[in-house]
Motif scaffolding. Structure first.
Motif, PDB file in Angstrom:
ATOM      1  N   TRP A 330     -40.159 -97.762   5.968  1.00 19.45           N
ATOM      2  CA  TRP A 330     -39.844 -96.236   5.536  1.00 19.45           C
ATOM      3  C   TRP A 330     -41.263 -95.607   6.638  1.00 19.45           C
ATOM      4  CZ3 TRP A 330     -43.606 -92.620   4.136  1.00 19.45           C
ATOM      5  CH2 TRP A 330     -44.899 -92.958   3.302  1.00 19.45           C
ATOM      6  N   LEU A 331     -42.279 -96.238   6.732  1.00 18.20           N
ATOM      7  CA  LEU A 331     -43.280 -95.871   7.699  1.00 18.20           C
ATOM      8  C   LEU A 331     -42.836 -95.722   9.164  1.00 18.20           C
ATOM      9  CD1 LEU A 331     -46.372 -97.685   6.959  1.00 18.20           C
ATOM     10  CD2 LEU A 331     -45.847 -95.505   6.245  1.00 18.20           C
ATOM     11  N   ASN A 332     -41.790 -96.506   9.759  1.00 21.52           N
ATOM     12  CA  ASN A 332     -41.004 -96.185  10.740  1.00 21.52           C
ATOM     13  C   ASN A 332     -39.856 -95.224  10.765  1.00 21.52           C
ATOM     14  OD1 ASN A 332     -42.581 -98.541  11.992  1.00 21.52           O
ATOM     15  ND2 ASN A 332     -40.479 -99.672  12.706  1.00 21.52           N
ATOM     16  N   GLU A 333     -39.220 -95.291   9.736  1.00 23.81           N
ATOM     17  CA  GLU A 333     -37.966 -94.450   9.773  1.00 23.81           C
ATOM     18  C   GLU A 333     -38.244 -93.573   9.217  1.00 23.81           C
ATOM     19  OE1 GLU A 333     -35.730 -95.194  11.858  1.00 23.81           O
ATOM     20  OE2 GLU A 333     -35.775 -97.367  12.175  1.00 23.81           O
ATOM     21  N   GLY A 334     -38.848 -93.187   8.074  1.00 24.79           N
ATOM     22  CA  GLY A 334     -38.944 -91.652   7.505  1.00 24.79           C
ATOM     23  C   GLY A 334     -39.883 -90.978   8.278  1.00 24.79           C
ATOM     24  N   PHE A 335     -40.921 -91.359   9.053  1.00 27.11           N
ATOM     25  CA  PHE A 335     -41.738 -90.558   9.988  1.00 27.11           C
ATOM     26  C   PHE A 335     -40.888 -90.267  11.183  1.00 27.11           C
ATOM     27  CE2 PHE A 335     -46.272 -90.575   9.750  1.00 27.11           C
ATOM     28  CZ  PHE A 335     -46.527 -91.263   8.359  1.00 27.11           C
ATOM     29  N   THR A 336     -39.917 -91.275  11.747  1.00 31.17           N
ATOM     30  CA  THR A 336     -39.202 -90.909  12.669  1.00 31.17           C
ATOM     31  C   THR A 336     -38.071 -89.523  12.415  1.00 31.17           C
ATOM     32  OG1 THR A 336     -39.473 -93.061  13.726  1.00 31.17           O
ATOM     33  CG2 THR A 336     -37.565 -91.845  14.459  1.00 31.17           C
ATOM     34  N   VAL A 337     -37.329 -89.675  11.497  1.00 30.85           N
ATOM     35  CA  VAL A 337     -36.624 -88.692  10.989  1.00 30.85           C
ATOM     36  C   VAL A 337     -37.170 -87.374  10.850  1.00 30.85           C
ATOM     37  CG1 VAL A 337     -34.743 -87.793   9.345  1.00 30.85           C
ATOM     38  CG2 VAL A 337     -35.173 -90.091   9.895  1.00 30.85           C
ATOM     39  N   TYR A 338     -38.650 -87.475  10.120  1.00 31.39           N
ATOM     40  CA  TYR A 338     -39.204 -85.908  10.177  1.00 31.39           C
ATOM     41  C   TYR A 338     -39.537 -85.747  11.656  1.00 31.39           C
ATOM     42  CZ  TYR A 338     -43.186 -83.128   9.503  1.00 31.39           C
ATOM     43  OH  TYR A 338     -44.033 -81.925   9.654  1.00 31.39           O
ATOM     44  N   GLY A 388     -37.895-112.613   0.407  1.00 29.60           N
ATOM     45  CA  GLY A 388     -36.662-113.683  -0.051  1.00 29.60           C
ATOM     46  C   GLY A 388     -35.423-113.021   0.378  1.00 29.60           C
ATOM     47  N   ARG A 389     -35.475-111.737   0.743  1.00 30.33           N
ATOM     48  CA  ARG A 389     -33.860-111.070   1.119  1.00 30.33           C
ATOM     49  C   ARG A 389     -33.974-110.862   2.570  1.00 30.33           C
ATOM     50  NH1 ARG A 389     -34.583-105.868  -2.415  1.00 30.33           N
ATOM     51  NH2 ARG A 389     -32.426-105.592  -1.686  1.00 30.33           N
ATOM     52  N   ASN A 390     -32.829-110.750   3.050  1.00 28.55           N
ATOM     53  CA  ASN A 390     -32.588-110.073   4.435  1.00 28.55           C
ATOM     54  C   ASN A 390     -33.232-108.657   4.614  1.00 28.55           C
ATOM     55  OD1 ASN A 390     -31.818-109.328   7.004  1.00 28.55           O
ATOM     56  ND2 ASN A 390     -29.950-111.066   6.962  1.00 28.55           N
ATOM     57  N   PRO A 391     -34.290-108.462   5.722  1.00 30.05           N
ATOM     58  CA  PRO A 391     -34.682-107.173   5.743  1.00 30.05           C
ATOM     59  C   PRO A 391     -33.643-106.224   5.956  1.00 30.05           C
ATOM     60  CG  PRO A 391     -35.610-108.752   7.346  1.00 30.05           C
ATOM     61  CD  PRO A 391     -34.821-109.457   6.325  1.00 30.05           C
ATOM     62  N   ASP A 392     -32.500-106.499   6.308  1.00 30.79           N
ATOM     63  CA  ASP A 392     -31.297-105.321   6.678  1.00 30.79           C
ATOM     64  C   ASP A 392     -30.829-104.726   5.341  1.00 30.79           C
ATOM     65  OD1 ASP A 392     -30.622-105.581   9.141  1.00 30.79           O
ATOM     66  OD2 ASP A 392     -28.315-106.190   8.440  1.00 30.79           O
ATOM     67  N   ASP A 393     -31.282-105.547   4.165  1.00 31.82           N
ATOM     68  CA  ASP A 393     -31.004-104.856   2.761  1.00 31.82           C
ATOM     69  C   ASP A 393     -31.763-103.629   2.751  1.00 31.82           C
ATOM     70  OD1 ASP A 393     -29.634-107.035   2.376  1.00 31.82           O
ATOM     71  OD2 ASP A 393     -30.544-107.914   0.547  1.00 31.82           O
ATOM     72  N   GLY A 394     -32.999-103.557   3.383  1.00 31.16           N
ATOM     73  CA  GLY A 394     -33.715-102.338   3.231  1.00 31.16           C
ATOM     74  C   GLY A 394     -33.204-101.211   4.266  1.00 31.16           C
ATOM     75  N   LEU A 395     -32.057-101.357   5.163  1.00 34.52           N
ATOM     76  CA  LEU A 395     -31.847-100.317   5.998  1.00 34.52           C
ATOM     77  C   LEU A 395     -30.830 -99.460   5.157  1.00 34.52           C
ATOM     78  CD1 LEU A 395     -30.428-101.656   9.488  1.00 34.52           C
ATOM     79  CD2 LEU A 395     -30.816 -99.192   8.579  1.00 34.52           C
ATOM     80  N   THR A 396     -31.262 -98.542   4.383  1.00 34.53           N
ATOM     81  CA  THR A 396     -30.718 -97.524   3.784  1.00 34.53           C
ATOM     82  C   THR A 396     -31.350 -96.118   4.141  1.00 34.53           C
ATOM     83  OG1 THR A 396     -31.819 -97.289   1.633  1.00 34.53           O
ATOM     84  CG2 THR A 396     -30.416 -99.286   1.837  1.00 34.53           C
ATOM     85  N   ASP A 397     -30.436 -95.036   3.698  1.00 39.45           N
ATOM     86  CA  ASP A 397     -31.066 -93.759   3.769  1.00 39.45           C
ATOM     87  C   ASP A 397     -32.179 -93.490   3.121  1.00 39.45           C
ATOM     88  OD1 ASP A 397     -29.131 -92.609   5.706  1.00 39.45           O
ATOM     89  OD2 ASP A 397     -27.800 -92.300   4.084  1.00 39.45           O
ATOM     90  N   VAL A 398     -32.640 -94.252   2.199  1.00 38.63           N
ATOM     91  CA  VAL A 398     -33.870 -93.928   1.421  1.00 38.63           C
ATOM     92  C   VAL A 398     -35.024 -94.190   2.274  1.00 38.63           C
ATOM     93  CG1 VAL A 398     -35.407 -95.068  -0.221  1.00 38.63           C
ATOM     94  CG2 VAL A 398     -32.887 -95.020  -0.666  1.00 38.63           C
ATOM     95  N   ALA A 399     -35.150 -95.103   3.027  1.00 37.54           N
ATOM     96  CA  ALA A 399     -36.399 -95.328   4.085  1.00 37.54           C
ATOM     97  C   ALA A 399     -36.349 -93.984   4.905  1.00 37.54           C
ATOM     98  CB  ALA A 399     -36.083 -96.642   4.975  1.00 37.54           C
TER      99      ALA A 399
END
Ligand code: BES
Ligand code: ZN
Length: 616
Positions: A330-338, A388-399
C-alpha cells in the motif's frame, strides 16, 4: 573520563565494530517472497549482457553481479525461476560451485553461489526458458504492424527472477548497465537511459545510474518509434500508433511539471512511455524512466490519461521510496493513487478529480464487500500478511483505494499545506531507500501529527484493521450526483433510456452510470444498447463494465464483441471479472472456454495464470 578507562573501551569498540553483524544499518525486514540472503551479502550493481533470440524465444548471455559482503558470508543466494545456469565465475575468471535449490511453483529456486569473503563480483552465465514468466514473446501477427516480432517483460511483483538471477525483493536496490543484442530492424528499450532511434546492428547499451529494485527491471524489443512530447518526455509506439499516442498523451509534460511542484524534483531525468501491444497484462507499469502502458488507454478522447499520472507518480512513491516487502504494497500504490489525484486535480480541475475519487470509492466498497464475503477480511487491511502466498494476492483495490483514502483523511485533518510539506520532506529524506509500514507510521507521528490529530485519524484502524473506517471522507462529485439521479430514475423504471439527457457525459459519467444500473432485463439491455451503442464502444473501460451486464443478463447480441474483446485485450483487470462472470453458468462457462482456448495463446503469464484458475 580518565585516559585509563578510554584505552580498553577503544579496544572493545574496535573489536565489536569488526565482528559480524554489528552494523545493522543496512538491515532489511525479512522478505518471505525471496530466497536471497541480502542481509549477509547484498547486490549493488548488475551488468547484463544478453542476446534476444526471437527464433527460440529466449534470452541468452550473462550478468555480472557486484556484491557487498557484510558478514564475510561464504555463499551468495539469489532468486531464480526456470533459468538454465551454465556456469558462475568469480572476478578472477575462476569457476565457482553453485547449486539450485528445490523448485517452488510460486517462488522459483534459490541459486546458491560459493563466494569468498573478498569476492566483489560474480558472473552468472544463463539462458531463460521460452516460458519465462516475466516475458511475453509475440509473433508478428500479434503486433499492430504484423511485420516484426515483439518482446516485453513484466517483473513486478516477483517475476524478475525468471529473466535475471538477482535478489528479487523490493528492499534490495542496485544500479545497472546492460548490453542487449537483437535483430537490426528492432529497437530495445529498458528501464534506463534509452536511444530514441534504432541502431545499425541491433546492439544497444543501457545505463541506470540510480539504484532501483529488481521489480523495476524492464526490457521491451520491437518495431517502435519515438516522438517527443516535451522537454524531458516522449512516447515510443509502433509506427501506426505513434501519432495517436502523442495526441492522447499531450498532457504528459505538464503532469511531470505539476508533480515536481507538489513533491520535489523528478529524480530520473527523462520520463517516457512505451505503448505496448494489447496483451500487456496491466494498465501501466512504472518502470523507471520508461512507463510500460496498455494501448487501451489510447481511447481517442484523452479520457484515460489518469493512468499516466499514476505511473508517473510512482517515480516518487515506489521508485524513489519503495515498499520494503510486498506486505507494505500500500505504501507504493496508496500513495500513488493519492498523488495521481493531486496531479489530475492540478491539470484537469477539481470536478474531474472528484469524479475519479468517487469512482475509486465505489470500487473500494465493492472490493471490501467481496473480500469479506469470501472470508478474506484480513486482506482488507492496509498492512498485508502475504507470507507464503503469491504477492499477487495483495493486488486489490484495498492497497490502492483504502491507501488513498487513508492519506486523504490525514490530509484533511492536518490541512493540505502541512501535509504537502510533510510528503515533500518524506520523499527527499527517504529517496532511494525502502520504507515499511511501521517506519512510515513513525514518520507520521514524529514529523506531522499531534496526539490529537493522530487520534482523529485513527491510524491503527486504517492500517491494521478491516474494511473502511467510519471516519473516511465521503467523496462528493456534483457531476456524478447528476448521474446518480438519472440512475435512480432509470432503475425504478420511471424513465426510458431515450429520455436520459447525456449532454456533457464523459467516460467517467458513463462508468458511474453503468456501475449504478440494477435490475436490468433483456428489454432494458436492448434499449440501452440501441440508444448508447455500448457494444460498439472503442473505450475499453466502458466496454468492460458494459460486458459485465451483458453476461449477467445473457445479452447474447454482445457476445461476438465480447469474444473479440477477450481475444484482443490481455489486461487482467478486464479479463478476470468477465471470465469470472461467464464461469457462473455451465452454458457461458463452456462458451468462455472456447474463447479462452484461442485467446490464451495471446496472454501474458500474469493473465493466463489467473484465468486458468477462474475457468478450471
Ligand atoms: N505497479 C502497478 C502494477 C502492478 C502492481 C503490477 C502489482 C504487478 C504487481 C501499476 O502502477 C498499476 O497500479 N497499474 C494499474 C493502473 C492504475 C491507474 C491503477 C493497472 O495496471 O491497472
Ligand atoms: Zn500503481
Amino acid at each position: 573520563m580518565n585516559k585509563y578507562f578510554l584505552i580498553p573501551s577503544v579496544i572493545v569498540f574496535t573489536f565489536l565494530g569488526c565482528s559480524k553483524n554489528q552494523d545493522k544499518s543496512h538491515f532489511l525486514s525479512n522478505d518471505s517472497h525471496s530466497y536471497a540472503n541480502f542481509n549477509d551479502v547484498r547486490i549493488s550493481h548488475l551488468n547484463l549482457d544478453l542476446t534476444v533470440d526471437f527464433q527460440q524465444n529466449i534470452l541468452d548471455g550473462k550478468v555480472d553481479i557486484s556484491i557487498i559482503n557484510y558478514t564475510n558470508a561464504k555463499q551468495l543466494i539469489l532468486d531464480s525461476k526456470d533459468l538454465t545456469i551454465h556456469k558462475v565465475l568469480l572476478e578472477d575468471s575462476t569457476k565457482t560451485p553453485f547449486t539450485l535449490g528445490d523448485h517452488s511453483e510460486t517462488f522459483g529456486q534459490p541459486l546458491v553461489v560459493d563466494i569468498k569473503p573478498t569476492t566483489k563480483m560474480v558472473s552468472v552465465y544463463y539462458t531463460t526458458s521460452p516460458d519465462a514468466e516475466a516475458l511475453q514473446w509475440l509473433t508478428p501477427e500479434q503486433t499492430l504492424g504484423k511485420k516484426y516480432p515483439f518482446l516485453f517483460s513484466q517483473s513486478q511483483a516477483i517475476l524478475a527472477r525468471s529473466w535475471v538471477p538477482c535478489q528479487d525483493g523490493p528492499g534490495v536496490k542496485f544500479t545497472y548497465d546492460a548490453t542487449i543484442k537483437t535483430d537490426s530492424n528492432l529497437i530495445a528499450l529498458m528501464s534506463a537511459e534509452n536511444s530514441t532511434s534504432k541502431s545499425d546492428n541491433g546492439a544497444y547499451t543501457f545505463k541506470m545510474n540510480q539504484p532501483i529494485s529488481s521489480y523495476l527491471l524492464a526490457l521491451t524489443v520491437g518495431d517502435l518509434e519515438f516522438a517527443s512530447t516535451g522537454r524531458n518526455s516522449g512516447v515510443y509506439a509502433e509506427p501506426a500508433m505513434l501519432e495517436k499516442s502523442v495526441w492522447e498523451l499531450n498532457t504528459m509534460q505538464s503532469m511531470i511539471d505539476s508533480a515536481e511542484q507538489l513533491y520535489g524534483p523528478y529524480a530520473w531525468d527523462r520520463y517516457d512511455v512505451v505503448i505496448l501491444p494489447p496483451s500487456f497484462p496491466f494498465g501501466g507499469m512504472e518502470n523507471p524512466r520508461l512507463t510500460f502502458a496498455t494501448p487501451t488507454i489510447i481511447a481517442g478522447d484523452r479520457s484515460l490519461v489518469a493512468l499516466i499520472a499514476h505511473e508517473l507518480a510512482h517515480s516518487w512513491s515506489g521508485n524513489l521510496v519503495t515498499n520494503e516487502t510486498w506486505n507494505d504494497f500500500w505504501l507504493n500504490e496508496g500513495f500513488t493513487v493519492y498523488f495521481e489525484q493531486r496531479i489530475m486535480e492540478k491539470i484537469f480541475g477539481k470536478p474531474y478529480e472528484e469524479m475519479l475519487t468517487k469512482l475509486g470509492m465505489g470500487e473500494l466498497e465493492a472490493t471490501i464487500e467481496k473480500l469479506q464475503n469470501e472470508g478474506n477480511s484480513d486482506d482488507t487491511h492496509l498492512y498485508l500478511d502475504l507470507d507464503g502466498r503469491n504477492p499477487d494476492d495483495g493486488l486489490t483495490d484495498v492497497a490502492y483505494e483504502k491507501g488513498r483514502f487513508f492519506l486523504q483523511k490525514a490530509e484533511s485533518v492536518v490541512g493540505r499545506k502541512r501535509f504537502d510539506s510533510f510528503l515533500k520532506n518524506y520523499f527527499t529524506d527517504n529517496k532511494f531507500k525502502p520504507m515499511n509500514t511501521e517506519r512510515f507510521i513513525a514518520e507520521l507521528n514524529n514529523h506531522l501529527l499531534s496526539p490529537e490529530e493522530e487520534q482523529a485519524i485513527n491510524i491503527y484502524a486504517w492500517v491494521y484493521g478491516p474494511g473502511l473506517p467510519d471516519n473516511a471522507l465521503v467523496p462528493y462529485s456534483e457531476e456524478l450526483d447528476r448521474v446518480e439521479g438519472v440512475i435512480a430514475e432509470y432503475n425504478n423504471n420511471r424513465i426510458k433510456a431515450k429520455d436520459i439527457d447525456i449532454t456533457g457525459y464523459t467516460t467517467h459519467h458513463w462508468l458511474y452510470f453503468l456501475r449504478g444500473l440494477k435490475g436490468l432485463d433483456s428489454t432494458k439491455m436492448l434499449e440501452l444498447d440501441q440508444n448508447f451503442k455500448f457494444t460498439q464502444t472503442g473505450n475499453s473501460e466502458i466496454a468492460c463494465d458494459w460486458f459485465k451486464h451483458c453476461i449477467d443478463n445473457q445479452y447474447e447480441t454482445a457476445f461476438p464483441a465480447l469474444s473479440d474483446f477477450l481475444t484482443k485485450v490481455g489486461r487482467r483487470k478486464f479479463l478476470t471479472p468477465l471470465y469470472s462472470r461467464l464461469a457462473k453458468t455451465p452454458k457461458n462457462k463452456a462458451w468462455a472456454k472456447e474463447v479462452y482456448q484461442i485467446a490464451r495463446k495471446g496472454y501474458h503469464s500474469v493473465s493466463y495464470n489467473t484465468i486458468d484458475e477462474v475457468l478450471k
